[in-house]
Design a protein around this motif. Structure first.
Motif, PDB file in Angstrom:
ATOM      1  N   PHE A 149      20.481  25.891 -32.298  1.00 44.12           N
ATOM      2  CA  PHE A 149      19.384  24.951 -32.067  1.00 44.12           C
ATOM      3  C   PHE A 149      19.467  23.767 -33.030  1.00 44.12           C
ATOM      4  CE2 PHE A 149      17.156  28.237 -29.566  1.00 44.12           C
ATOM      5  CZ  PHE A 149      16.689  27.447 -28.531  1.00 44.12           C
ATOM      6  N   ASN A 150      19.896  24.019 -34.263  1.00 47.35           N
ATOM      7  CA  ASN A 150      20.067  22.923 -35.221  1.00 47.35           C
ATOM      8  C   ASN A 150      21.130  21.938 -34.756  1.00 47.35           C
ATOM      9  OD1 ASN A 150      18.122  23.966 -36.942  1.00 47.35           O
ATOM     10  ND2 ASN A 150      19.602  25.042 -38.226  1.00 47.35           N
ATOM     11  N   ILE A 151      22.216  22.464 -34.208  1.00 47.41           N
ATOM     12  CA  ILE A 151      23.282  21.605 -33.698  1.00 47.41           C
ATOM     13  C   ILE A 151      22.763  20.767 -32.529  1.00 47.41           C
ATOM     14  CG2 ILE A 151      25.547  21.568 -32.577  1.00 47.41           C
ATOM     15  CD1 ILE A 151      26.117  24.250 -34.064  1.00 47.41           C
ATOM     16  N   ALA A 152      22.032  21.409 -31.625  1.00 43.74           N
ATOM     17  CA  ALA A 152      21.480  20.687 -30.476  1.00 43.74           C
ATOM     18  C   ALA A 152      20.527  19.585 -30.937  1.00 43.74           C
ATOM     19  CB  ALA A 152      20.756  21.661 -29.554  1.00 43.74           C
ATOM     20  N   GLU A 153      19.707  19.883 -31.940  1.00 44.53           N
ATOM     21  CA  GLU A 153      18.771  18.879 -32.456  1.00 44.53           C
ATOM     22  C   GLU A 153      19.516  17.726 -33.117  1.00 44.53           C
ATOM     23  OE1 GLU A 153      14.838  18.588 -35.387  1.00 44.53           O
ATOM     24  OE2 GLU A 153      15.944  20.470 -35.192  1.00 44.53           O
ATOM     25  N   LYS A 154      20.579  18.034 -33.830  1.00 47.03           N
ATOM     26  CA  LYS A 154      21.373  16.999 -34.493  1.00 47.03           C
ATOM     27  C   LYS A 154      21.886  15.969 -33.509  1.00 47.03           C
ATOM     28  CE  LYS A 154      25.696  16.412 -37.091  1.00 47.03           C
ATOM     29  NZ  LYS A 154      26.836  17.146 -37.733  1.00 47.03           N
TER      30      LYS A 154
END
Length: 280
Positions: free
Chosen positions: A120-125
């Motif tokens: 999810f952090n990667i997607a948000e980035k």
């Protein structure tokens, strides 16, 4: 025609073999215009035998891509498979999500809660829209469980770590609260997973290899409700995936996916602490 790229550890597996048919059926029913066009796999052959990636592509009229990057550049939308190898998802996500194309990630979303948060952090980035779910969230039989405060589910499958996700997804959808703790008990080949949720809600998930998927609940009015899951939940899921591709909006709060993963991680940890509550 809007193109979908399949990313898989190996392609000759149940989900990849059936999803193109479901996509075609839904497009025929609704007038949508999607097709599976591109495929990339890490392994050319399944570990226990089956079709190679080239053979699968010939059968389904798809083009094999030599790299994930090539697939992501060519595809309008991404469907990340590898349903039996969730440990691959974070590695794939690091390459896929930078392309900012709406991406569905098959169950089980990740190996554990920490990897799920990282995806999810990667997607948000990158500002990439993603979602993931077990097909059991889309069982028609759960529609009558809106007022349930406690739920008992059953289900089977080849092994608990891979297949318990289906029962967790049902419980999370129905109870819609944060999981707080879980206890795993063993009875022969069966596992009983008792979970405590917020707002004093509870779930009991019973896993046994040959057990059908069922759901039994107690409503806030004290009535009971029991359903055997027989609906075409995979077709319902695929219809929602195609809707998500068009709109970029998941149909439920994706924080529930992290709650699902938190509970699954607790159950896996509980296998080494039978009879003890694992705090989440």
């Amino acid at each position: 025609m809007k193109t979908i790229g399949f990313i898989d550890y190996y392609i000759d597996e149940w989900h990849a073999n059936n999803y193109p048919r479901l996509i075609n059926e839904i497009c025929k029913d609704t007038g949508m215009d999607f097709c599976v066009k591109y495929v990339w796999t890490e392994e050319d052959l399944p570990p226990h035998g089956g079709k190679s990636t080239d053979e699968w592509c010939i059968d389904h009229g798809c083009e094999k891509c030599e790299t994930i990057e090539d697939l992501c550049e060519k595809s309008d939308y991404i469907l990340m498979l590898s349903p039996s190898n969730p440990e691959k998802h974070e590695k794939y996500a690091k390459k896929v999500l930078r392309y900012k194309k709406n991406t569905y990630i098959d169950k089980t979303f990740a190996s554990d809660f920490s990897e799920a948060k990282e995806i999810f952090n990667i997607a948000e980035k990158y500002g990439t829209r993603i979602f993931s779910s077990s097909a059991l969230r889309y069982a028609d039989e759960l529609d009558g469980f809106s007022e349930v405060k406690n739920i008992v589910t059953t289900g089977g499958g080849g092994n608990l770590p891979e297949y318990i996700i289906h029962q967790i997804e049902m419980a999370q959808k129905v109870l819609a609260e944060k999981p707080l703790a879980v206890k795993v008990e063993k009875q022969g080949i069966q596992y009983i997973c008792s979970a405590v949720f917020g707002n004093e809600k509870k779930a009991c998930m019973i896993y046994s290899p040959s057990m059908p998927f069922t759901a039994c609940g107690e409503t806030t009015a004290g009535h009971d409700i029991f359903r055997t899951i027989n609906s075409d939940c995979f077709k319902n899921l695929m219809a929602d995936i195609l809707r998500f591709y068009e709109t970029g909006e998941p149909s439920f709060d994706t924080s529930q996916t992290l709650d699902v993963m938190k509970l699954r991680t607790g159950i896996i940890n509980g296998l080494d602490k039978l009879g003890e509550y694992v705090m989440l």
